[in-house]
Design an enzyme around this catalytic site. Sequence first.
Site, short mmCIF file in Angstrom:
data_model
loop_
_atom_site.label_atom_id
_atom_site.label_comp_id
_atom_site.label_asym_id
_atom_site.label_seq_id
_atom_site.Cartn_x
_atom_site.Cartn_y
_atom_site.Cartn_z
N VAL A 416 0.82 -1.21 0.00
CA VAL A 416 0.00 0.00 0.00
C VAL A 416 0.86 1.26 0.00
CG1 VAL A 416 -2.05 -1.00 1.04
CG2 VAL A 416 -0.24 -0.11 2.50
N GLY A 417 2.17 1.09 -0.05
CA GLY A 417 3.05 2.25 -0.21
C GLY A 417 3.70 2.73 1.07
N LYS A 418 3.80 1.85 2.07
CA LYS A 418 4.42 2.27 3.34
C LYS A 418 5.89 2.61 3.13
CE LYS A 418 3.31 -1.62 5.37
NZ LYS A 418 2.62 -2.32 4.29
N SER A 786 -13.34 -15.58 15.26
CA SER A 786 -14.28 -14.82 14.44
C SER A 786 -15.03 -15.66 13.42
CB SER A 786 -13.56 -13.66 13.75
OG SER A 786 -12.70 -14.17 12.77
N LYS A 829 -11.60 -6.61 6.67
CA LYS A 829 -12.53 -7.66 6.25
C LYS A 829 -13.58 -7.10 5.29
CE LYS A 829 -11.98 -10.56 10.33
NZ LYS A 829 -12.53 -10.94 11.64
P1 ADP Z 1 4.63 -1.62 1.40
O1 ADP Z 1 5.86 -1.08 1.98
O2 ADP Z 1 3.40 -1.02 1.97
O3 ADP Z 1 4.54 -3.10 1.39
P2 ADP Z 1 5.61 -0.41 -0.99
O4 ADP Z 1 5.85 0.93 -0.41
O5 ADP Z 1 6.77 -1.28 -1.24
O6 ADP Z 1 4.58 -1.20 -0.13
O7 ADP Z 1 4.77 -0.23 -2.31
C1 ADP Z 1 4.69 -1.18 -3.33
C2 ADP Z 1 4.64 -0.51 -4.67
O8 ADP Z 1 3.42 0.15 -4.84
C3 ADP Z 1 5.70 0.56 -4.80
O9 ADP Z 1 6.25 0.48 -6.07
C4 ADP Z 1 4.93 1.85 -4.64
O10 ADP Z 1 5.51 2.89 -5.35
C5 ADP Z 1 3.60 1.51 -5.17
N1 ADP Z 1 2.54 2.28 -4.54
C6 ADP Z 1 1.87 1.96 -3.41
N2 ADP Z 1 0.96 2.91 -3.11
C7 ADP Z 1 1.04 3.85 -4.07
C8 ADP Z 1 0.37 5.09 -4.32
N3 ADP Z 1 -0.59 5.53 -3.51
N4 ADP Z 1 0.73 5.79 -5.38
C9 ADP Z 1 1.69 5.35 -6.21
N5 ADP Z 1 2.37 4.20 -6.04
C10 ADP Z 1 2.05 3.45 -4.99
#
Ligand code: ADP
Length: 890
Positions: A416-418, A786, A829
């Site tokens: 999710v982009g963490k 659950s 969920k």
């Molecule tokens: P996490 O750390 O949450 O597991 P990542 O930060 O590694 O995930 O993200 C996985 C990929 O998805 C990366 O290439 C990231 O750039 C992309 N990504 C995730 N969320 C977004 C977003 N909101 N906008 C653009 N790219 C995203």
Amino acid sequence: MAETVELPSRLAILPFRNKVLLPGAVIRIRCTSTRSVKLVEQELWQREDKGLIGVLPVRVTEAAAAAAVGTLVSPGSGSDNGERIVKTSADVFGDSQNQGSKSQEEPIRWYNRGVAARALNLSRGVEKPSGKVTYVVVLEGLCRFSVQEISERGTYFVARISRLDMTKPELELAEQDPDVILLSRQFKATAMELISVLEQKQKIAGRTKVLLDTVPVHRLADIFVASFEIGFEEQLSMLDSVDLKVRLSKATELVDRHLQSIRVAEKITQKVEGQLSKSQKEFLLRQQMRAIKEELGDNDDDEDDIAALERKMQSAGMPPNIWKHAQRELRRLKKMQPQQPGYSGSRVYLELLADLPWEKVTEEHEIDLKAAKEQLDCDHYGLAKVKQRIIEYLAVRKLKPDARGPVLCFVGPPGVGKTSLASSIASALNRKFVRISLGGVKDEADIRGHRRTYIGSMPGRLIEGLKRVGVSNPVMLLDEIDKTGSDIRGDPASALLEVLDPEQNGTFNDHYLNVPFDLSKVIFIATANRSQPIPPPLLDRMEVIELPGYMPEEKLRIATKHLIPRVIDQHGLSPSFLQIPEDTVKLIIQRYTREAGVRSLERCLASLARAAAVKMAEQECIIQVGKNAHQPTTSLLDTRLVDSAEVEMEVIPMDSRHDETDAFTSTSTLIVDESILEKVLGPPRFDNGEAAERVSSPGVSVGLVWTSFGGEVQFIEATTMVGKGDLHLTGQLGDVIKESAQIALTWVRARAADLKLSPAAEINFLENRDIHIHFPAGAVPKDGPSAGITLVTSLVSLFSRRKVRADTAMTGEMTLRGLVLPVGGIKDKVLAAHRYGIKRVILPDRNMKDLVEVPSAVLADLEILFAKRMDDVLEFAFEGGCPWRQYAKL
Ligand code: ADP
């Protein structure tokens, strides 16, 4: 022979400073003083018969200087030991003995016994411009004499003398003396012994042996003693030994002493050699090897390495106390041999000390909030709240750069982009970024390092990360902080507590490093999939920012704005070559991914890009071959021509070389449609009809569960067969879920009559039947309470032979009395149900409050049904409501 020499009554005298010439010995003197040169010139050089001269020892000492009186002292008035004192110029000396000549007017003591000598050789050096001449005279001692009187002749002295050594007849007589015989035998034996020792040692004593047989014993005594390095006093006493017996016993004593000293020296050498240990021998050999290497110009030497290490340490900027510690360690290292056990450990340790960024930092510019916001927007789609919080965080840092703000912790499912948010923060702050993965870390030593006493010890991941990044103020991402566990090897979470505590992390102590390291300049950001497993004290230090996962529309935007351009670029393609229309992206999202994040989506897009890259590479190849079609030599063309006529046709128009570029461009843009999608990614992995298909028979219900990948839809299958009333459970279940199954069965049995599952309450409808409940995806471990209401629903469906609604999923714990209790992970969920295409979700009534976390767009698509009791659940789960409710008194 020398004893037959007739001595004249007067002899020119050559003084011999602090040394004695003995009869039989041969010496070489360089004469430079004017007196000596005159003597040599007049007495030895110019006279035809080259007469004898007398060599007389003189003593020059401080004591003599103090006692010096008068001038020449006449014989008899000398001191008892036969010395005469004369005050004269130091110029009298033969200069070769005149080392360190004192003042010009120096009192000297003449000895009143000397040795008459004959010049064996004379050579005159070149006259210097100053007029000085040097003579080199080789003299042979012949016979002792005593001085009666000394007088000056011109510039040098002459002495009236009388012979001391016996004449030949006298000697012959003396040799008859038994004492002399005994003494000479003794002397010869000792001398022989000395010769054989020397022979062994130096293998040169052959000639000396011959001497022993040919030279008379009284002369031998002088020759032997003259060849030893003995003190002036002893030489004088030898000169004084005029009496044969005295001389022999004196010589025997001296030879014996010499022999003993040789033996002692030998013994010591042997002992020392024996004590040379293996390592010393190695050291010697190594020294030799080093010398050889140096000769060869092979300079990659350990010593050079250590010097380089020292230089590196000096430039590392360690604090003074650590520098002292490092120097102590370096001194130890220098004393060690490279093969010694601790050497490499010590060296690796010092390398680490030198590599660590003690004072190196990246220059921090003033934070430009607008630019930071732009950067975040440019890197990430959506996530408005998260971005806002990050901007707030940066704003505080801007106002107070050393503010000890909270540690941000991004919590959400994978993809999710963490991580990428954290790296955006680093670039907004203009700091370096380092990621430390904590997933699966169970050992405290992973954080804090192992003590150096352990074999294979190493620093903890934090120190290792700082070494890697090379600055002391990076943004450090503690990834998957919820995945640390604890066991007997300690608790990594407690070590992390110290790391994240601004009060303590200024002196973080890594066990391996063993000196404090300042972590206070590091900005920590953590990520986790869930916040529950994070120990409360650790969670307390962090500010949790949730990233819930994306809806299909968001994924679509992310894909078109960020992922597709990035993927195309990473694969060396261009948008004119690969086009993925929005509809195709939607298909990928629906049919090929069912995840909260966008990682699988990114992977699918990468697969498409790879396929396009292969196509592009092949086309380029075909074009090149087309140009040279008359010489079809490339293997690709060969195989194609043989394998497929279709490809042959592809080549022919190109050979005509018309519209070559057109041919390329017309086929070059790969627009991914459904059929290409299936070719590249395979048949769809998911479809929304799955639930309907699986729930098509009674006994199957749809549950919602939580996994580390976010929420998931979980089917529960129940069946019954002939048996003894046993309950079988399969699908890698934990204890809690097994208990839930037991509770569910008990509840259903208790309500069998009410539910019209059996005609009467007393009749056991399970008689002669076994029940089997299975949770598919058996490889994934499952646990938690659950699934309670889902289990009951599937059992009721089984026994009533009624199908559960395929569009309805549920989650909730149930008590034995049928109450529905709230459960966790509601947001994930619900999102999972939405992804799955589920339309209705049954939730415990008390979970209503959790729905605020769920994006409203998702809620708009779903019908959420709240249940207080089990019968509510059954009411919602079956088409047309629970048909038995009217009978039930639940
Ligand atoms: P996490 O750390 O949450 O597991 P990542 O930060 O590694 O995930 O993200 C996985 C990929 O998805 C990366 O290439 C990231 O750039 C992309 N990504 C995730 N969320 C977004 C977003 N909101 N906008 C653009 N790219 C995203």
